[in-house]
Design a protein around this motif. Structure first.
Motif, short mmCIF file in Angstrom:
data_model
loop_
_atom_site.label_atom_id
_atom_site.label_comp_id
_atom_site.label_asym_id
_atom_site.label_seq_id
_atom_site.Cartn_x
_atom_site.Cartn_y
_atom_site.Cartn_z
N ASP A 5 0.82 -1.22 0.00
CA ASP A 5 0.00 0.00 0.00
C ASP A 5 0.85 1.27 0.00
N GLY A 6 1.73 1.38 -0.98
CA GLY A 6 2.55 2.57 -1.14
C GLY A 6 3.94 2.48 -0.54
N TYR A 7 4.16 1.46 0.29
CA TYR A 7 5.48 1.24 0.90
C TYR A 7 6.19 0.09 0.20
N TYR A 8 7.50 0.25 -0.01
CA TYR A 8 8.29 -0.80 -0.65
C TYR A 8 9.23 -1.42 0.38
N LEU A 9 9.31 -2.74 0.33
CA LEU A 9 10.22 -3.48 1.21
C LEU A 9 11.23 -4.23 0.35
N ILE A 10 12.50 -3.84 0.49
CA ILE A 10 13.59 -4.50 -0.24
C ILE A 10 14.19 -5.56 0.67
N GLN A 11 14.41 -6.76 0.12
CA GLN A 11 15.11 -7.80 0.87
C GLN A 11 16.38 -8.20 0.13
N TRP A 12 17.49 -8.10 0.84
CA TRP A 12 18.82 -8.41 0.31
C TRP A 12 19.24 -9.77 0.85
N TYR A 13 19.65 -10.68 -0.04
CA TYR A 13 19.97 -12.03 0.40
C TYR A 13 21.48 -12.33 0.41
N SER A 14 22.30 -11.36 0.13
CA SER A 14 23.75 -11.53 0.27
C SER A 14 24.41 -10.17 0.40
N ILE A 55 10.06 6.04 -8.59
CA ILE A 55 8.66 5.60 -8.58
C ILE A 55 7.95 6.33 -7.44
N ASP A 56 6.65 6.53 -7.58
CA ASP A 56 5.90 7.11 -6.46
C ASP A 56 5.92 6.15 -5.28
N TYR A 57 6.24 6.62 -4.11
CA TYR A 57 6.23 5.78 -2.92
C TYR A 57 5.96 6.63 -1.69
N GLY A 107 11.54 8.31 3.07
CA GLY A 107 10.11 8.57 2.94
C GLY A 107 9.49 8.85 4.29
N GLU A 108 8.24 8.43 4.46
CA GLU A 108 7.55 8.63 5.73
C GLU A 108 7.38 7.30 6.45
N ARG A 109 7.45 7.34 7.76
CA ARG A 109 7.21 6.13 8.57
C ARG A 109 5.70 6.00 8.80
N PRO A 110 5.12 4.83 8.50
CA PRO A 110 3.70 4.66 8.75
C PRO A 110 3.45 4.39 10.23
N ASP A 111 2.20 4.54 10.66
CA ASP A 111 1.80 4.04 11.96
C ASP A 111 1.56 2.55 11.81
N PHE A 112 2.26 1.75 12.60
CA PHE A 112 2.08 0.30 12.52
C PHE A 112 1.02 -0.15 13.50
#
Length: 397
Positions: A123-132, A149-151, A175-180
Motif C-alpha cells: 500500500d505505497g510502501y516498498y520493502l527490499i530484501q537483500w539475500y547476500s 517511482i511514487d512511494y 520517505g515517511e514512517r507509517p503508523d504500525f
C-alpha cells in the motif's frame, strides 16, 4: 563503477550458463581465489577466454552469485538496475490498479533478472530484501531506481548471514514512517503488516491464490485446522468464507496475539475460534487422543523447523507429517498440503502424498494444484526458483 574480474568456467558448465541458468555455483568455477570482495562484478569466460556472461559475486546458501547479463559490454550500473526494476513493475501494473489487493511482489530475484534481490509492495510502501552482501553492495543503485517511482516510504531487510546468524532487523530507509500496523488488503481481506519487526512482516504473499481458493470454494460450513499457522492468514480467509470454526496451531508465543489481531481487523470474533500455542506434532497426538477430526486441514510447515522435542525437515519428514493429518481428517475431507522447500519438485511431493496414503491404507483424489502466483515471476532455466507446491487432496477413505 564496481570492480570487475574475469573468472573461468569449467568446460562442462559453459552450455548451462549460456542457456540461461542464472546461479553461479562454486563447482562451476576454475579458480575462486580472486573472489575476495562481495559485490565484485564477475566476467565469466570459457577455457579459451571467450565471453559467456556477466554477474556478481555474492554468497548465499544457493551459491556464489548470480548472472546478470549476457551482453559483454553492458555496464552493471544504476541504469541497469533502473531498467530491470522498471520493467518488472511494468509487468505488474494491473496489480496496482486492483483496490482489493494492495500487497504484492514487484521484483522476484532471478525471475526478474537479478538473483538475491526481492522487492514487495505494501500500500505505497516498498520493502527490499537483500539475500547476500554481494547484492547489498548495489544498495544505492537499487534505491535510486525505486526513488524514481511514487512511494510513501522504503524499508529494507538484510537477510544474509553474519557469523552464522541471519540479520533480521528493521531498517527504515527513506520517505515517511507509517503508523504500525500498516493495514493492507488481499482480495478484500485485511492484514496487519509490520515492516519494522524482524524478517517476518505478517503474511506470506506467495499464498494469495491458495487463501482465496480456500475462502471461495472450501471453507463454508467446515471445521478447519490450520497448522503452523503463523499469524493465522489461512484461518482468517476460512472464517471470512463462513467456516463453522477454525483452529490455528503454532509453536510461537506471539502467534496468539498476531492471530487475534488479524481476526479482529476483519470483524471476526476471535473468541469463537481456537488459537492454540503448541507444538503441531504434540497437537496431532492430542487430537487423536480426544478423537478430534476436521473437514479441512491446512499443512504449510517451514522447510526446516526445530522445537525442544522435534526437528522437522520437509525433504525427509513431510510424508510422516501428512500421515498425522490424514488420521484426523474426516472422510471426504480435504487436506491442503503445501511446502516452500526448493529441494524437491512437484512430482516428488506427490510421491510423498501417495506414500502417506498407502501407509495409512487410505484413498485420495487430487482436486487442484498451485505454484507461485504471477507476481512471483520465475524462469524455466531455474526450476528451484518455482519453490511453492500446494496440492488440495480429498480423503476418500
Amino acid at each position: 563503477m564496481k570492480k570487475e574480474i574475469t573468472i573461468k568456467i569449467k568446460s562442462h558448465f559453459d552450455n548451462k550458463i549460456a542457456k540461461g541458468y542464472p546461479l553461479i555455483e562454486k563447482e562451476m568455477l576454475v579458480d575462486t581465489s580472486k573472489l575476495n570482495q562481495e559485490g565484485t562484478v564477475v566476467k565469466l569466460v570459457d577455457s579459451k577466454q571467450r565471453f559467456i556472461a556477466k554477474g556478481y559475486y555474492g554468497r548465499q546458501n544457493k551459491g556464489f552469485g548470480w548472472v546478470l547479463s549476457k551482453k559483454e559490454n553492458e555496464a552493471i550500473d544504476g541504469l541497469f538496475f533502473k531498467k530491470k526494476i522498471q520493467n518488472a513493475i511494468n509487468n505488474r501494473l494491473h496489480f496496482y490498479q486492483d483496490p482489493t489487493t494492495t500487497a504484492f511482489r514487484i521484483f522476484n530475484g532471478e525471475g526478474d533478472g537479478i538473483g538475491g534481490l526481492t522487492i514487495d509492495y505494501f500500500d505505497g510502501y516498498y520493502l527490499i530484501q537483500w539475500y547476500s552482501e554481494g547484492i547489498y553492495a548495489f544498495k544505492e543503485e537499487v534505491l535510486e531506481a525505486i526513488k524514481d517511482i511514487d512511494y510513501k516510504g522504503i524499508y529494507q531487510k538484510k537477510r544474509f548471514a553474519s557469523k552464522g546468524q541471519y540479520i533480521e532487523e528493521d531498517d527504515f530507509v527513506t520517505g515517511e514512517r507509517p503508523d504500525f500496523p500498516l493495514i493492507v488488503k488481499e482480495n478484500g481481506v485485511n492484514f496487519a503488516i509490520y515492516l519494522n519487526d524482524g524478517a517476518m512482516v505478517g503474511v506470506f504473499l506467495d499464498q494469495r491464490e491458495v487463501r482465496k481458493t480456500i475462502r471461495d470454494h472450501y471453507a463454508e460450513g467446515k471445521n478447519v485446522l490450520n497448522t503452523f499457522s503463523y499469524t493465522g492468514a489461512f484461518s482468517v480467509f476460512a472464517a471470512v468464507g463462513r467456516a463453522a470454526k477454525t483452529t490455528s496451531v503454532d509453536l510461537a508465543n506471539r502467534s496468539l496475539s498476531k492471530t487475534i489481531e488479524q481476526f479482529s481487523l476483519n470483524g471476526i470474533d476471535y473468541e469463537a475460534q481456537d488459537i492454540i500455542v503448541e507444538d503441531v506434532f504434540k497437537y496431532f497426538k492430542y487430537a487423536v487422543k480426544k478423537e478430534l477430526t476436521f473437514d479441512l486441514v491446512i499443512l504449510d510447515p517451514p522447510s526446516f523447523a526445530r522445537s525442544k522435542k522435534h526437528t522437522f525437515s520437509a525433504e525427509k519428514d513431510y510424508k510422516d507429517l501428512l500421515k498425522e493429518a490424514i488420521n484426523i481428517t474426516e472422510k471426504n475431507g480435504v487436506i491442503v498440503a503445501s511446502t516452500n522447500c526448493s529441494k524437491f519438485n512437484m512430482k516428488k511431493f506427490k510421491g510423498f502424498i501417495e506414500t502417506a496414503f498407502k501407509e495409512t491404507s487410505g484413498k485420495y483424489k487430487i482436486l487442484e494444484e498451485y505454484s507461485l502466483p504471477e507476481d512471483f515471476k520465475t524462469i524455466q532455466q531455474f526450476k528451484q526458483g518455482d519453490y511453492l507446491k500446494v496440492v488440495f487432496i480429498k480423503k476418500i477413505k
